[in-house]
Design a protein around this motif. Sequence first.
Motif, PDB file in Angstrom:
ATOM      1  N   ARG A   8       0.810  -1.207   0.000  1.00  0.00           N
ATOM      2  CA  ARG A   8       0.000   0.000   0.000  1.00  0.00           C
ATOM      3  C   ARG A   8       0.851   1.267   0.000  1.00  0.00           C
ATOM      4  O   ARG A   8       0.519   2.243  -0.640  1.00  0.00           O
ATOM      5  CB  ARG A   8      -0.932   0.008   1.205  1.00  0.00           C
ATOM      6  N   PHE A   9       1.964   1.246   0.740  1.00  0.00           N
ATOM      7  CA  PHE A   9       2.814   2.444   0.775  1.00  0.00           C
ATOM      8  C   PHE A   9       4.125   2.223   0.036  1.00  0.00           C
ATOM      9  O   PHE A   9       4.632   3.130  -0.593  1.00  0.00           O
ATOM     10  CB  PHE A   9       3.046   2.891   2.214  1.00  0.00           C
ATOM     11  N   ASP A  10       4.700   1.036   0.135  1.00  0.00           N
ATOM     12  CA  ASP A  10       5.692   0.579  -0.823  1.00  0.00           C
ATOM     13  C   ASP A  10       6.931   1.469  -0.933  1.00  0.00           C
ATOM     14  O   ASP A  10       7.079   2.258  -1.854  1.00  0.00           O
ATOM     15  CB  ASP A  10       5.004   0.475  -2.207  1.00  0.00           C
ATOM     16  N   VAL A  33      11.729  11.160  13.331  1.00  0.00           N
ATOM     17  CA  VAL A  33      10.352  11.126  12.842  1.00  0.00           C
ATOM     18  C   VAL A  33       9.437  11.064  14.052  1.00  0.00           C
ATOM     19  O   VAL A  33       9.376  10.037  14.725  1.00  0.00           O
ATOM     20  CB  VAL A  33      10.106   9.905  11.934  1.00  0.00           C
ATOM     21  N   PRO A  34       8.718  12.140  14.385  1.00  0.00           N
ATOM     22  CA  PRO A  34       7.813  12.070  15.526  1.00  0.00           C
ATOM     23  C   PRO A  34       6.538  11.306  15.178  1.00  0.00           C
ATOM     24  O   PRO A  34       6.215  11.104  14.009  1.00  0.00           O
ATOM     25  CB  PRO A  34       7.519  13.526  15.841  1.00  0.00           C
ATOM     26  N   GLY A  35       5.834  10.893  16.223  1.00  0.00           N
ATOM     27  CA  GLY A  35       4.601  10.130  16.025  1.00  0.00           C
ATOM     28  C   GLY A  35       4.602   8.930  16.933  1.00  0.00           C
ATOM     29  O   GLY A  35       5.658   8.492  17.369  1.00  0.00           O
ATOM     30  N   PRO A  86       2.577   5.388  16.787  1.00  0.00           N
ATOM     31  CA  PRO A  86       3.742   5.398  15.889  1.00  0.00           C
ATOM     32  C   PRO A  86       3.511   6.294  14.699  1.00  0.00           C
ATOM     33  O   PRO A  86       2.364   6.612  14.379  1.00  0.00           O
ATOM     34  CB  PRO A  86       3.830   3.935  15.453  1.00  0.00           C
ATOM     35  N   PRO A  87       4.573   6.696  14.004  1.00  0.00           N
ATOM     36  CA  PRO A  87       4.388   7.493  12.800  1.00  0.00           C
ATOM     37  C   PRO A  87       3.669   6.664  11.743  1.00  0.00           C
ATOM     38  O   PRO A  87       3.957   5.480  11.600  1.00  0.00           O
ATOM     39  CB  PRO A  87       5.811   7.807  12.338  1.00  0.00           C
ATOM     40  N   SER A  88       2.769   7.281  11.025  1.00  0.00           N
ATOM     41  CA  SER A  88       2.087   6.538   9.959  1.00  0.00           C
ATOM     42  C   SER A  88       3.093   6.275   8.843  1.00  0.00           C
ATOM     43  O   SER A  88       4.124   6.940   8.776  1.00  0.00           O
ATOM     44  CB  SER A  88       0.907   7.359   9.446  1.00  0.00           C
ATOM     45  N   PRO A  89       2.812   5.297   7.981  1.00  0.00           N
ATOM     46  CA  PRO A  89       3.761   4.999   6.907  1.00  0.00           C
ATOM     47  C   PRO A  89       4.152   6.229   6.096  1.00  0.00           C
ATOM     48  O   PRO A  89       5.299   6.368   5.709  1.00  0.00           O
ATOM     49  CB  PRO A  89       2.994   3.995   6.055  1.00  0.00           C
ATOM     50  N   GLU A  90       3.186   7.129   5.869  1.00  0.00           N
ATOM     51  CA  GLU A  90       3.515   8.339   5.115  1.00  0.00           C
ATOM     52  C   GLU A  90       4.516   9.195   5.858  1.00  0.00           C
ATOM     53  O   GLU A  90       5.416   9.776   5.250  1.00  0.00           O
ATOM     54  CB  GLU A  90       2.257   9.155   4.852  1.00  0.00           C
ATOM     55  N   ALA A  91       4.364   9.274   7.183  1.00  0.00           N
ATOM     56  CA  ALA A  91       5.300  10.069   7.968  1.00  0.00           C
ATOM     57  C   ALA A  91       6.703   9.486   7.890  1.00  0.00           C
ATOM     58  O   ALA A  91       7.691  10.230   7.810  1.00  0.00           O
ATOM     59  CB  ALA A  91       4.831  10.147   9.416  1.00  0.00           C
ATOM     60  N   PHE A 107       8.090  10.302   4.573  1.00  0.00           N
ATOM     61  CA  PHE A 107       8.540  11.691   4.589  1.00  0.00           C
ATOM     62  C   PHE A 107       9.921  11.796   5.232  1.00  0.00           C
ATOM     63  O   PHE A 107      10.783  12.529   4.752  1.00  0.00           O
ATOM     64  CB  PHE A 107       7.531  12.563   5.342  1.00  0.00           C
ATOM     65  N   GLY A 108      10.144  11.018   6.293  1.00  0.00           N
ATOM     66  CA  GLY A 108      11.454  10.999   6.943  1.00  0.00           C
ATOM     67  C   GLY A 108      12.530  10.479   6.010  1.00  0.00           C
ATOM     68  O   GLY A 108      13.637  11.028   5.954  1.00  0.00           O
ATOM     69  N   LEU A 110      12.460  10.615   2.773  1.00  0.00           N
ATOM     70  CA  LEU A 110      12.696  11.643   1.756  1.00  0.00           C
ATOM     71  C   LEU A 110      13.577  12.756   2.299  1.00  0.00           C
ATOM     72  O   LEU A 110      14.438  13.287   1.599  1.00  0.00           O
ATOM     73  CB  LEU A 110      11.356  12.216   1.265  1.00  0.00           C
TER      74      LEU A 110
END
Lengths: 150, 200
Positions: free
Chosen positions: B65-67, B145-147, B149-154, B157-158, B160
């Motif tokens: 899904r996020f891959d 990466v805060p969160g 847990p951080p979502s896969p998108e977060a 983003f880390g 990147l």
Amino acid sequence: MSFDLISGVVKPLITGFGITAKRLARKKVTVQYPEKRREQYDRTRWRHALVRHDDGLEKCIGCSLCAGACPAKCIYVEAEDNTDENRFSPGERYAVRYEINMIRCIFCGLCQEACPTGAIVLKKDFELANYKREQFIYTKKMLLESKRPE
Amino acid sequence: MPKRIETVVMHDSTTPVIGSTQKAGNIILTSMDALINQVQANSLWPLTFGLACCAIEMMSTAASRFDISRFGSEAFRATPRQADVMIIAGRVSKKMAPALRQIYDQMPEPKWVISMGACASSGGVYNNYAIVQGADQIVPVDVYVPGCPPSPEALIFGILKLQEKIKRRKYNKVLELKPRTQEDISVESAITREGALNEF
């Protein structure tokens, strides 16, 4: 050793590629994240924001209930009295300093639940990653929403 | 054609140089910078280092899904010898800390560290005797990466952000062929010790 070409080679190939062909017709599941974003769920909790009343005054009254409710102890509030010349919030006091350590915050939303005026809201902006620890202390200036244009 | 002996000069680009040969050397180096950075940034192989619930989100980041294979990081390595980036996913207990450091030391240079989630970055809600208050007390962390847990998108983003950091790297200073003296080492260790003390 006898070897059946049909049942040993052709049939398994057709079954195997059949699955591939079926999957090809399905909808693509991958979210192309940096270009496209998926819709966040209603109760998603990410970056905090301090909101204002409609007349532009801050909702936060500096009561520190959010700091008390925070399980990670990542909120720091310092309150000061409002004066008639210098009025920030409709109540008696306002938050002079409001800091959240984003790296310690677990985005549980208890601050939002504890707030008596609904001043702190967890929004859906999740792009918070950064390089240095110091960059994660979000000050009141960063958290407070800008005034709406009159 | 006259025979010419070319020398590769590694120097700071601001230093004035005489002669076309040396200038040419510099141009080759700068374009190599970009190439090496591009290659390294787009094939970050993470180390399988899930410590707690953040690892579940790390796994779903790797799933279809996020891959993260879209960014060249799909090859999770089970050995530090083949990994480029360590994603510390979860709280680091004091008992785990020596193992974490050892695994980091076993990774080949160049290596990077992503501290994923509140617990790995700062201890999170676990401000107690058992949990290390931030993985940066043990290993140098590049991206937090805060969160929780951080979502896969977060996490993506880390990654990147880390790629941006790698692409900005300059090699003029890294490629200095000067052996480190004992003095340099003592200064470096003093700096790290100071940094560790500031955390408290």
